[in-house]
Design a protein around this motif. Structure first.
Motif, PDB file in Angstrom:
ATOM      1  N   TRP A 236       0.890  -1.354  -0.168  1.00  0.00           N
ATOM      2  CA  TRP A 236       0.333   0.409  -0.194  1.00  0.00           C
ATOM      3  C   TRP A 236       0.702   0.700   0.508  1.00  0.00           C
ATOM      4  O   TRP A 236       1.297   1.435   1.338  1.00  0.00           O
ATOM      5  CB  TRP A 236      -1.057   0.108   1.302  1.00  0.00           C
ATOM      6  N   TRP A 237       1.260   1.889  -0.907  1.00  0.00           N
ATOM      7  CA  TRP A 237       2.112   3.345  -1.131  1.00  0.00           C
ATOM      8  C   TRP A 237       0.950   4.699  -1.327  1.00  0.00           C
ATOM      9  O   TRP A 237      -0.117   4.307  -2.084  1.00  0.00           O
ATOM     10  CB  TRP A 237       2.706   2.565  -2.058  1.00  0.00           C
ATOM     11  N   ILE A 238       1.388   5.153  -0.757  1.00  0.00           N
ATOM     12  CA  ILE A 238       0.801   6.937  -1.058  1.00  0.00           C
ATOM     13  C   ILE A 238       1.959   7.662  -1.468  1.00  0.00           C
ATOM     14  O   ILE A 238       2.560   8.031  -0.322  1.00  0.00           O
ATOM     15  CB  ILE A 238       0.006   7.274   0.251  1.00  0.00           C
ATOM     16  N   ASN A 239       1.826   8.093  -2.352  1.00  0.00           N
ATOM     17  CA  ASN A 239       2.059   9.625  -2.784  1.00  0.00           C
ATOM     18  C   ASN A 239       1.740  10.489  -2.101  1.00  0.00           C
ATOM     19  O   ASN A 239       0.820  11.021  -1.429  1.00  0.00           O
ATOM     20  CB  ASN A 239       2.703   9.797  -4.359  1.00  0.00           C
TER      21      ASN A 239
ATOM     22  N   GLU B  68      -2.333   9.854  -4.156  1.00  0.00           N
ATOM     23  CA  GLU B  68      -2.455   9.132  -4.808  1.00  0.00           C
ATOM     24  C   GLU B  68      -1.750   7.371  -4.553  1.00  0.00           C
ATOM     25  O   GLU B  68      -0.723   7.476  -3.729  1.00  0.00           O
ATOM     26  CB  GLU B  68      -1.931   8.814  -6.410  1.00  0.00           C
ATOM     27  N   GLU B  69      -2.827   6.584  -4.134  1.00  0.00           N
ATOM     28  CA  GLU B  69      -3.007   5.452  -3.668  1.00  0.00           C
ATOM     29  C   GLU B  69      -2.433   4.099  -4.712  1.00  0.00           C
ATOM     30  O   GLU B  69      -2.647   4.327  -5.861  1.00  0.00           O
ATOM     31  CB  GLU B  69      -3.309   4.893  -3.142  1.00  0.00           C
TER      32      GLU B  69
ATOM     33  N   LYS C 283      -2.556  -0.238  -4.855  1.00  0.00           N
ATOM     34  CA  LYS C 283      -3.334  -0.839  -3.444  1.00  0.00           C
ATOM     35  C   LYS C 283      -2.413  -2.357  -4.397  1.00  0.00           C
ATOM     36  O   LYS C 283      -3.454  -2.491  -5.552  1.00  0.00           O
ATOM     37  CB  LYS C 283      -4.039  -0.751  -2.593  1.00  0.00           C
TER      38      LYS C 283
END
Length: 118
Positions: free
Chosen positions: A58-61, A65-66, A68
């Motif tokens: 799970w990455w969020i900038n 913006e995500e 998953k």
């Protein structure tokens, strides 16, 4: 923080697995590969329904913006990258790899792909 309203944390499951190895309740694997021994196993357990479904990645900038990926998606993406590395680029077990990427999700795919190739 639990995901999807589940109260069990993945870290407690990992710690209990390693504790069981340390206490000789489980056999220490001769060769360990995170991609196949953990990622693929957790994918199988989620498909069987013996493990709750949680995102593997799970990455969020900075803009919110995500990205998953499920365990299955991360496994499939890393297998594709491993095939490119081994077939197209000729990467073999024991070769050294240096991947220079910014802080993007693809860095994780590359890292797991390298683990898959050995």
């Amino acid at each position: 923080r639990s995901l999807h309203g589940r109260s069990r944390l993945l870290t407690s499951q990992m710690i209990s697995h390693y504790d069981s190895i340390n206490q000789c309740e489980r056999q220490l694997p001769q060769c360990f590969n995170f991609a196949s021994d953990i990622l693929d196993e957790w994918t199988r357990l989620e498909k069987d329904g013996t493990r709750p479904s949680n995102p593997a990645f799970w990455w969020i900038n900075e803009e919110g913006e995500e990205v998953k990926w499920s365990f299955e998606e991360l496994g499939a993406l890393s297998r594709k990258a491993a095939n490119i590395l081994s077939e197209t680029c000729g990467l073999q077990r024991g070769d050294k790899v240096m991947a220079i990427l910014p802080r993007v999700p693809e860095w994780w795919i590359m890292s797991i792909a390298c683990m898959r190739t050995g």
